[in-house]
Design a protein around this motif. Structure first.
Motif, PDB file in Angstrom:
ATOM      1  N   GLN A 197     -80.806 101.400-103.501  1.00 19.76           N
ATOM      2  CA  GLN A 197     -80.271 101.240-105.051  1.00 19.76           C
ATOM      3  C   GLN A 197     -78.721 100.558-104.597  1.00 19.76           C
ATOM      4  O   GLN A 197     -78.585  99.596-105.026  1.00 19.76           O
ATOM      5  N   ARG A 234     -77.084  99.134-102.091  1.00 14.67           N
ATOM      6  CA  ARG A 234     -77.646  98.664-101.606  1.00 14.67           C
ATOM      7  C   ARG A 234     -77.672  97.243-102.288  1.00 14.67           C
ATOM      8  O   ARG A 234     -77.247  95.989-102.095  1.00 14.67           O
ATOM      9  N   VAL A 235     -78.595  97.535-102.779  1.00 15.71           N
ATOM     10  CA  VAL A 235     -79.316  95.820-104.111  1.00 15.71           C
ATOM     11  C   VAL A 235     -78.169  96.061-105.363  1.00 15.71           C
ATOM     12  O   VAL A 235     -77.500  95.004-105.123  1.00 15.71           O
ATOM     13  N   SER A 236     -77.564  97.281-105.682  1.00 16.57           N
ATOM     14  CA  SER A 236     -76.409  96.440-106.292  1.00 16.57           C
ATOM     15  C   SER A 236     -75.536  96.367-106.096  1.00 16.57           C
ATOM     16  O   SER A 236     -74.489  95.591-106.621  1.00 16.57           O
ATOM     17  N   ASP A 295     -75.622  93.327-103.918  1.00 14.56           N
ATOM     18  CA  ASP A 295     -76.211  92.213-103.266  1.00 14.56           C
ATOM     19  C   ASP A 295     -76.350  92.283-102.192  1.00 14.56           C
ATOM     20  O   ASP A 295     -76.568  91.008-101.799  1.00 14.56           O
ATOM     21  N   ARG A 296     -76.822  93.479-101.413  1.00 14.06           N
ATOM     22  CA  ARG A 296     -77.690  93.554-100.045  1.00 14.06           C
ATOM     23  C   ARG A 296     -78.698  93.497-100.266  1.00 14.06           C
ATOM     24  O   ARG A 296     -79.211  93.811-100.797  1.00 14.06           O
ATOM     25  N   HIS A 297     -79.655  93.515 -98.617  1.00 15.93           N
ATOM     26  CA  HIS A 297     -81.043  93.179 -98.692  1.00 15.93           C
ATOM     27  C   HIS A 297     -80.555  95.203 -99.109  1.00 15.93           C
ATOM     28  O   HIS A 297     -79.781  95.503 -98.089  1.00 15.93           O
ATOM     29  N   PRO A 298     -82.551  95.685 -98.699  1.00 19.35           N
ATOM     30  CA  PRO A 298     -82.182  96.982 -99.385  1.00 19.35           C
ATOM     31  C   PRO A 298     -81.773  97.637 -97.406  1.00 19.35           C
ATOM     32  O   PRO A 298     -81.837  98.490 -97.382  1.00 19.35           O
TER      33      PRO A 298
END
Length: 266
Positions: free
Chosen positions: A88, A90-92, A94-97
């Motif tokens: 979560q 990482r997504v926040s 702007d990274r790939h999970p």
């Protein structure tokens, strides 16, 4: 929701972590213990460094809190919550999970309990105690941790660490490169890692021409993670009898850090 202690979860933080808490088992007596209070007690212990028996009386009974902690340690709940929140975060950002690169390192710490098992002497750091071997992503979030006696070499610890990380294939499927310091150099280890996991182990050395302290590319990320862990007084030393308890508390400290970060973004 008001908080009694600085370590307590806010309403926003509890909303993020509540769905990740295992449900009560069907049958038998219904669960009556408040799970928010249990988590707050565990976070209080990790942050303040108190003993289980010294938990304040406004939390559930210490034995109840410890029972839940131990149960979630043994069934992998702490590592699963860590994994879910890490993706979560990482997504926040702007990274790939799933990370494509990681950094591994080890931290030796003294023990603070004469009953501790698996104790050794780290001749390099001159520390008698234990060693935390960690694998972190490029945000410094813990992917995997193992705790060994301090006399276990970084290379041997890395092999155990990578084997333990294999069940995380679903969240580490993109991982191809691992950075490390000079303690992991050697063709034998690099070949072993490549043959078994298809990871490229890249050693980043500190220049011999540098005088004094200097930030080393990539390696500073895992050093910052070790600094984060030491914000929790329970982790300043290793007080745990079992190494798997020490590992679980690292995940607890990271869970608290990540849930705070996610709540601040909302």
């Amino acid at each position: 929701m008001s908080t009694a202690y600085d370590s307590d979860l806010t309403a926003e933080q509890w909303e993020l972590i509540a769905p990740l808490i295992p449900a009560a088992k069907p049958g038998g007596r219904p669960r009556t213990t408040d799970m928010l209070s249990v988590l707050n007690a565990i976070f209080y212990l990790v942050v303040t460094g108190c003993q289980w028996r010294q938990l304040p009386h406004d939390f559930p009974c210490w034995s109840t809190v410890y029972s839940y902690f131990r149960k979630w340690r043994d069934d992998g709940t702490w590592s699963r919550i860590n994994e879910h929140l890490r993706m979560q975060v990482r997504v926040s950002e702007d990274r790939h999970p799933s990370p494509s690169a990681a950094i591994c390192d080890a931290q030796s710490v003294k023990v603070g309990n004469p009953r501790c098992q698996s104790i050794g002497f780290d001749g390099g750091k001159l520390i008698k105690g234990r060693k935390r071997h960690v694998l972190v992503d490029t945000l410094g979030l813990v992917l995997m941790v193992i705790v060994t006696a301090a006399n276990i070499s970084d290379q041997r610890g890395a092999k155990i660490l990578f084997w333990k990380a294999r069940p995380l294939a679903s969240s580490l499927g993109r991982l191809v490169r691992i950075w490390a310091d000079a303690g992991y150099q050697g063709e034998a280890l690099m070949k072993w890692v490549m043959d078994r996991f298809r990871y490229v182990l890249e050693v980043i050395k500190r220049s011999d021409n540098l005088a004094g302290f200097k930030v080393v590319p990539k390696r500073w990320i895992v050093e910052r993670t070790f600094g984060w862990l030491l914000w929790s007084r329970r982790l300043n030393k290793d007080y745990e009898v079992l190494t798997r308890t020490a590992e679980a508390l690292v995940y607890v400290a990271m869970i608290r850090l990540m849930v705070r970060r996610l709540a601040d973004q909302h």
